[in-house]
Design a protein around this motif. Sequence first.
Motif, short mmCIF file in Angstrom:
data_model
loop_
_atom_site.label_atom_id
_atom_site.label_comp_id
_atom_site.label_asym_id
_atom_site.label_seq_id
_atom_site.Cartn_x
_atom_site.Cartn_y
_atom_site.Cartn_z
N ASP A 13 0.81 -1.22 0.00
CA ASP A 13 0.00 0.00 0.00
C ASP A 13 0.84 1.27 0.00
O ASP A 13 0.35 2.35 -0.28
CB ASP A 13 -0.98 0.00 1.18
N ASP A 14 2.11 1.11 0.35
CA ASP A 14 2.97 2.30 0.43
C ASP A 14 3.70 2.47 -0.91
O ASP A 14 4.54 1.64 -1.27
CB ASP A 14 3.97 2.11 1.58
N PRO A 15 3.40 3.55 -1.66
CA PRO A 15 4.00 3.70 -2.99
C PRO A 15 5.53 3.80 -2.95
O PRO A 15 6.21 3.36 -3.88
CB PRO A 15 3.36 4.98 -3.53
N ILE A 16 6.05 4.38 -1.86
CA ILE A 16 7.51 4.50 -1.77
C ILE A 16 8.15 3.12 -1.66
O ILE A 16 9.13 2.81 -2.33
CB ILE A 16 7.90 5.38 -0.56
N ASP A 17 7.53 2.28 -0.78
CA ASP A 17 8.07 0.94 -0.60
C ASP A 17 8.04 0.15 -1.92
O ASP A 17 8.97 -0.59 -2.23
CB ASP A 17 7.30 0.19 0.49
N ASP A 41 -8.30 -5.15 -1.64
CA ASP A 41 -9.48 -5.64 -2.36
C ASP A 41 -9.23 -5.91 -3.85
O ASP A 41 -10.12 -6.39 -4.55
CB ASP A 41 -10.68 -4.70 -2.14
N ASP A 58 3.10 -7.22 1.47
CA ASP A 58 3.41 -6.38 2.64
C ASP A 58 2.44 -6.76 3.74
O ASP A 58 1.23 -6.58 3.62
CB ASP A 58 3.24 -4.89 2.26
N SER A 60 2.08 -5.49 6.68
CA SER A 60 1.52 -4.38 7.46
C SER A 60 0.71 -3.47 6.55
O SER A 60 0.90 -2.28 6.50
CB SER A 60 2.64 -3.61 8.13
N LEU A 61 -0.21 -4.11 5.88
CA LEU A 61 -1.02 -3.41 4.88
C LEU A 61 -2.09 -2.53 5.54
O LEU A 61 -3.12 -2.28 4.97
CB LEU A 61 -1.69 -4.47 4.00
N GLY A 62 -1.85 -2.13 6.76
CA GLY A 62 -2.86 -1.37 7.51
C GLY A 62 -3.69 -2.33 8.31
O GLY A 62 -4.48 -3.09 7.78
N GLY A 63 -3.50 -2.30 9.64
CA GLY A 63 -4.23 -3.20 10.53
C GLY A 63 -3.91 -4.64 10.23
O GLY A 63 -2.77 -5.01 9.97
N SER A 89 7.59 -4.87 7.83
CA SER A 89 8.45 -3.97 8.59
C SER A 89 8.62 -4.48 10.02
O SER A 89 9.39 -3.95 10.79
CB SER A 89 7.86 -2.56 8.60
N SER A 90 7.86 -5.49 10.36
CA SER A 90 7.94 -6.01 11.73
C SER A 90 8.87 -7.21 11.81
O SER A 90 8.79 -8.12 10.99
CB SER A 90 6.55 -6.42 12.22
N GLU A 109 12.16 -9.39 6.41
CA GLU A 109 12.01 -8.05 6.98
C GLU A 109 12.39 -7.03 5.92
O GLU A 109 13.34 -7.23 5.16
CB GLU A 109 12.90 -7.89 8.21
N LYS A 110 11.62 -5.95 5.86
CA LYS A 110 11.90 -4.94 4.83
C LYS A 110 13.30 -4.38 5.02
O LYS A 110 13.69 -4.00 6.13
CB LYS A 110 10.86 -3.81 4.92
N HIS B 389 4.97 0.07 12.77
CA HIS B 389 4.71 0.33 11.36
C HIS B 389 4.78 1.81 11.01
O HIS B 389 5.63 2.24 10.24
CB HIS B 389 3.36 -0.22 10.92
N LYS B 392 8.13 3.07 11.87
CA LYS B 392 9.23 2.34 11.26
C LYS B 392 9.31 2.59 9.75
O LYS B 392 10.40 2.67 9.19
CB LYS B 392 9.07 0.84 11.53
N ARG B 396 12.55 3.78 7.97
CA ARG B 396 13.20 2.92 6.99
C ARG B 396 13.46 3.69 5.69
O ARG B 396 14.52 3.59 5.09
CB ARG B 396 12.31 1.71 6.72
N HIS B 397 12.46 4.51 5.32
CA HIS B 397 12.63 5.31 4.12
C HIS B 397 13.80 6.26 4.25
O HIS B 397 14.60 6.44 3.33
CB HIS B 397 11.34 6.08 3.79
N GLN B 551 -6.45 3.24 12.26
CA GLN B 551 -6.86 2.61 11.02
C GLN B 551 -6.66 3.62 9.89
O GLN B 551 -7.20 4.71 9.91
CB GLN B 551 -8.34 2.23 11.10
N ARG B 552 -5.89 3.22 8.91
CA ARG B 552 -5.71 4.13 7.78
C ARG B 552 -6.53 3.63 6.62
O ARG B 552 -6.39 2.48 6.20
CB ARG B 552 -4.24 4.20 7.38
N SER B 555 -3.43 5.07 2.14
CA SER B 555 -2.02 5.13 2.50
C SER B 555 -1.48 6.53 2.26
O SER B 555 -0.54 6.95 2.91
CB SER B 555 -1.24 4.12 1.68
#
Lengths: 135, 608
Positions: A13-17, A41, A58, A60-63, A89-90, A109-110, B389, B392, B396-397, B551-552, B555
């Motif tokens: 979900d993170d575009p940078i990652d 989804d 990923d 940690s896709l949020g929750g 990331s965990s 791990e990332k 998260h 981190k 990390r970035h 809750q996001r 992103s």
Amino acid sequence: MSVEPMRILVIEDDPIDFSLVKKGFEGVDAPVELFHCPSADRVVELLESRACKIALLDLSLGGDAGMDVLKAIRADKRFSTLPVIVLSSSASHRDIADGYAAGANAYVEKPLTMELYRRFARAFAAFWVDVAAIG
Amino acid sequence: MLSHSAIRHALAAVIAEPAFVVTLDGRYACDNAAFRSRFGLCEDQLHGSEVPGISSHALCSLACARLTVSLAGIANPLNVVVQPLLARNLVIGYCARLEAWPLREAALEEAPSYIQRALDSLPFGLTVWDAGDRLLVANKSIADLYHSHGVTMVPGVNRIETVYAGLKAGLFGAKFTGMAISLEDFASKRWLSRPFISGAATIERLANGLWVKITSHVCENDFIVTYYERIDEPTGNEIKPAATAEYFLSLLRYLPDFVVHIGLDGKPEFINAPFAEALGLDGWETGQALSPEFFADTFGTSLQDMLKKLSVGAPPVSFDQRLRKADNSFVWLRWSAHGLFHGDKPVGIVATGRNITLEYSQQQELKHQSEELAKKNRSLEQFAAVVSHDLKAPLRHISVFADMIVEEAANGNLADVTVYAQQVRSSAQRMDRVIRRLLEYSQIAYKIAAFSRVNLADIAIQAIQNLESQIEEAKAELLLSKLPSINGDPDLMRHLLQNLIANAVKYRRKGVAPRIRIYATDKGAMVNLVVEDNGIGIDPKFADRIFTAFQRLHSDDKIYEGFGIGLALCKQIAESHRGVIELDATYRGGARFVVRLPQNVNLKEQSS
């Protein structure tokens, strides 16, 4: 070496990652083609339409969404044997154990540097592209 | 039987001639000294012997009559003047005087009043009741005693009614206090029946603290003669049961627990004073308490069902009950019901109820607190997840982009360095925002609420003032309706409103000035506090998720910055006020948040 590049769905979900993963693979010139899936989804839809053979997920896709995606993939007959490599990331033992328990084929791990991204991409390609047989 | 000596003394005092007294049933009762000395008799020599002819005659008339009677032990028949003894106009016996003595008609006519006076001079109470339980005579001592408790004792009154009225008026002190019983039930008591009372003496303590011995005699014609003797405080074995009963009854009265004894008919045989008071009974009241439904009504289970659970030697059945008292307040009672048995046959139930209202509310409070704690623990877990998260990721970035800058610089390739440096900077800024939010969250989420009366309108104005610059910048229009007062923590409530208003300002439609309405509707004991906007709205499928901490939904937090955390806080605040917050998914014009709060929840315990 395969002629066809391996098609990988990067569920992130993170575009940078996503851009970092992409850069990592580009840096080692791995024979892969990356497809970006930015939300939970759209996973099934993209796996099918892009005919991906493997997924980078990923966690940690949020929750709990990342874990839910993994479970949904395993529950789906079409993808129950699809290799899924978790990128998270965990580094907590619980998350790692949960990841494998839910059916991850590997838990990574990332990376914290671009060199480590490239190392991941190299190792990924060396194993999943060159060595492993994928159904 | 009768207190001969007292009557005798009275007789001697008022009649100088030799004379004797015959009871209504025609027996020799007593005589005076003149009579004894005339015939050389000992005291009580003729007592109880039959005196034929007198009663049958005298019943016919109240007037004096001359008769000849034969007495056992006296050789010759005696010519006597027989005169009925009247007490308050009722015949209680007959007085016979030797005719040989000159008659004094005037004195004879006054005889009934002499008798009454004689009885009245007795130091103890005396009553005579006829076969139909009507009062024939009561002397002054007993009439005064009943009168002092508001009970009239005149000839003709009914024995059962009079005694019942006396008991109810507290004539016998504490003895019967707390016994819920109707006159009807009372009348059926075995110990009021003739066979039971005949010759039996009971020891009672009167309301004035004096002890009396009450003896009743049932005559052959079913008349009842009862006399009350004053006695010293009982100590002997003979009267022990009475004193013991009184002792235990007083113990029951001082017991704070409720005690009830229920017979097989479902009616209470006994209710102790605290329970009677809670039920609004004065202990003697008839009606609801005495209905056979009493048990079922009071305990919510049938007597038969309860009896099934009880057996000889079985432990008592315990259950909790929320009882509505006569004053409409509620108490929680923990009942313990025991069966009473004759052999193995059940004869009733004795239940004791302890007031556990305080313990119950403490228990509820503990439950609430442990739920709160569990909730806070879950928040802590989320907190940890956020640290792993949300913090981190940018860290990390920063690491990766810094590393890339080093790499590129080493290669002498400076084209992309600026882009990477910008990424480092924006990641650092993102970290800063996350840390700020975490701090804000921890300050609110872990605050212990301190409750006071809060005017929501004042709170809303404060919240709006705090958001002045954002509101001005967005050119937002705010409509604040009249808001009620609630019990709440002013800081937390302000935070809640501030969050909702800030969201409404922030998530506006492009090019449309935000229009925010804040109003309240009453829903019984609840207040619905509504914050409504004309902004971009929220997809109903996220209606639940938006209140989950951190809750996001997107992103790209440049657009939705701080979205989840604020609503998660609002939810926590609403819940700490025992309320709820909801997104009204039916509203299409923007977003509508409804905070439902109890108006008058008693949260005293929470503030301590």
